[in-house]
Scaffold this active site. Structure first.
Site, mmCIF file in Angstrom:
data_model
loop_
_atom_site.group_PDB
_atom_site.id
_atom_site.type_symbol
_atom_site.label_atom_id
_atom_site.label_comp_id
_atom_site.label_asym_id
_atom_site.label_seq_id
_atom_site.Cartn_x
_atom_site.Cartn_y
_atom_site.Cartn_z
ATOM 1 C CG HIS A 21 28.088 28.155 -48.069
ATOM 2 N ND1 HIS A 21 27.229 27.208 -47.714
ATOM 3 C CD2 HIS A 21 27.984 27.827 -49.382
ATOM 4 C CE1 HIS A 21 26.862 26.439 -48.395
ATOM 5 N NE2 HIS A 21 27.422 26.628 -49.641
ATOM 6 C CG HIS A 24 30.676 24.249 -47.606
ATOM 7 N ND1 HIS A 24 30.299 25.269 -48.416
ATOM 8 C CD2 HIS A 24 30.484 23.373 -48.883
ATOM 9 C CE1 HIS A 24 30.355 25.154 -49.396
ATOM 10 N NE2 HIS A 24 30.260 24.002 -49.886
ATOM 11 C CD GLN A 48 31.903 18.268 -59.566
ATOM 12 O OE1 GLN A 48 32.827 17.269 -58.997
ATOM 13 N NE2 GLN A 48 31.063 18.753 -59.085
ATOM 14 N N GLY A 133 25.659 16.723 -48.281
ATOM 15 C CA GLY A 133 24.370 17.369 -48.294
ATOM 16 C C GLY A 133 23.087 16.948 -49.108
ATOM 17 C CB SER A 171 24.251 27.574 -53.479
ATOM 18 O OG SER A 171 25.348 27.354 -54.614
HETATM 19 P P1 AMP Z 1 30.037 22.107 -53.033
HETATM 20 O O1 AMP Z 1 31.184 22.672 -52.250
HETATM 21 O O2 AMP Z 1 28.875 22.715 -53.444
HETATM 22 O O3 AMP Z 1 30.388 20.727 -53.884
HETATM 23 O O4 AMP Z 1 29.355 21.270 -51.571
HETATM 24 C C1 AMP Z 1 30.065 20.301 -50.750
HETATM 25 C C2 AMP Z 1 29.065 19.367 -49.963
HETATM 26 O O5 AMP Z 1 28.403 20.607 -49.150
HETATM 27 C C3 AMP Z 1 27.887 18.623 -50.783
HETATM 28 O O6 AMP Z 1 27.681 17.407 -49.902
HETATM 29 C C4 AMP Z 1 26.962 19.651 -50.615
HETATM 30 O O7 AMP Z 1 25.491 18.736 -50.739
HETATM 31 C C5 AMP Z 1 26.732 20.403 -49.499
HETATM 32 N N1 AMP Z 1 26.272 21.647 -49.449
HETATM 33 C C6 AMP Z 1 26.103 22.744 -50.391
HETATM 34 N N2 AMP Z 1 25.354 23.252 -49.830
HETATM 35 C C7 AMP Z 1 24.605 23.112 -48.824
HETATM 36 C C8 AMP Z 1 23.575 23.398 -47.938
HETATM 37 N N3 AMP Z 1 22.832 24.720 -48.210
HETATM 38 N N4 AMP Z 1 23.230 22.850 -46.829
HETATM 39 C C9 AMP Z 1 23.919 21.547 -46.627
HETATM 40 N N5 AMP Z 1 24.739 21.102 -47.359
HETATM 41 C C10 AMP Z 1 25.204 21.827 -48.326
#
Ligand code: AMP
Length: 270
Positions: A21, A24, A48, A133, A171
């Site tokens: 999204h 990312h 995890q 993030g 998210s």
């Molecule tokens: P994930 O795919 O949820 O494991 O997230 C991958 C990376 O994207 C991680 O470093 C998260 O912290 C970051 N991330 C997820 N959602 C957001 C957001 N809304 N804003 C900024 N970074 C994000």
């Protein structure tokens, strides 16, 4: 591993679990400021997930991931298999005492799994920069600590949280919310804003919890911590941060915000 040789070392690296999204994409855009080569990984890391159902229902949008990653400026998208990352018994990384607090209470073993996969990805990709993030603030904190010990050559870059217009932090899990669940979830950002309008840690903590308790958000934790140490904040904390987690419609949502608290010693709010 063949695929990994296709990733230029000294790249900027964005590890993800896919279902990409705009949050990312913002990480990829930041990565591009550091390097022309930006590698993004998409791997739903079984280590995890303490909850099998959450693992199995984790959203997957492989085609959209390619489009969004390319549009944001990524140059390589890598989808490792479990066997690529964990050929034998993986070197397990412990997240220590902090890994057992906050997210770690409801998700035992979660951060050990996160650190184990990030360490493995770092060993294989050998990036110069890795972008994470602030949305997952405890994760960012633990990864910075792990990288300082095990990968001091990698620069960890923190990226701000990207939000919907309503304030809801983006998210991958949001797609599992109904329309009314999405509306209910807006309380999280509102409560963080309210906390930030207070002028002491004590009232910020109280108002944060009050607002969340009077909503459909089922609180797991709502705390004010010190951004530098993760210790519970007190009135002398200079970089306080509100951290929140809980459930709406059984979907786990987390968020956090740095507090600038309008502290004015000559003006006491009664
Ligand atoms: P994930 O795919 O949820 O494991 O997230 C991958 C990376 O994207 C991680 O470093 C998260 O912290 C970051 N991330 C997820 N959602 C957001 C957001 N809304 N804003 C900024 N970074 C994000």
């Amino acid at each position: 591993m063949k695929i990994q040789r296709a990733i230029p070392s000294a790249c900027a690296f964005v590890p993800t679990m896919g279902a990409l999204h705009a949050g990312h994409q913002s990480l990829i855009k930041i990565a591009r400021q550091y390097c022309d080569d930006v590698a993004i990984s998409v791997f739903i890391n079984p280590l995890q997930f303490e909850n099998k159902d959450d693992y199995e229902k984790y959203p997957k949008t492989p085609e959209l991931d390619v489009t969004l990653a390319r549009d944001a400026g990524a140059t390589i998208l890598w989808r490792p298999e479990v066997t690529d990352l964990y050929p034998d018994s993986p070197k397990r990384i412990s997240s220590g005492e902090l890994g057992k607090l906050y997210e770690g209470v409801s998700r035992p073993g979660h951060f050990d799994g996160v650190l184990t996969v990030v360490n493995r990805l770092f060993e294989l990709v050998k990036p110069k920069f890795a972008i994470f993030g602030e949305k997952d603030f405890q994760q960012l904190f633990l990864i910075k600590d792990m990288a300082a010990r095990l990968h001091p050559e990698i620069n960890i870059v923190a990226a701000p949280t990207i939000r919907e217009e309503s304030g809801l932090a983006m998210s991958s899990r949001n797609v599992r919310l109904s329309d009314s669940g999405r509306c209910d979830a807006e309380i999280i950002a509102r409560a963080l804003n309210t906390a930030n309008s207070e002028n002491s840690i004590t009232t910020a903590r109280r108002e944060l919890r009050n607002q969340l308790n009077n909503s459909n958000f089922k609180i797991d934790y709502a705390e004010i911590i010190d951004s530098d140490t993760f210790a519970v904040a007190d009135e002398s904390t200079t970089k306080p941060r509100a951290i929140v987690a809980g459930w709406i419609e059984g979907i786990r949502l987390i968020d956090n915000a740095a507090l600038t608290l309008s502290r004015n010693e000559n003006l006491v709010r009664l």
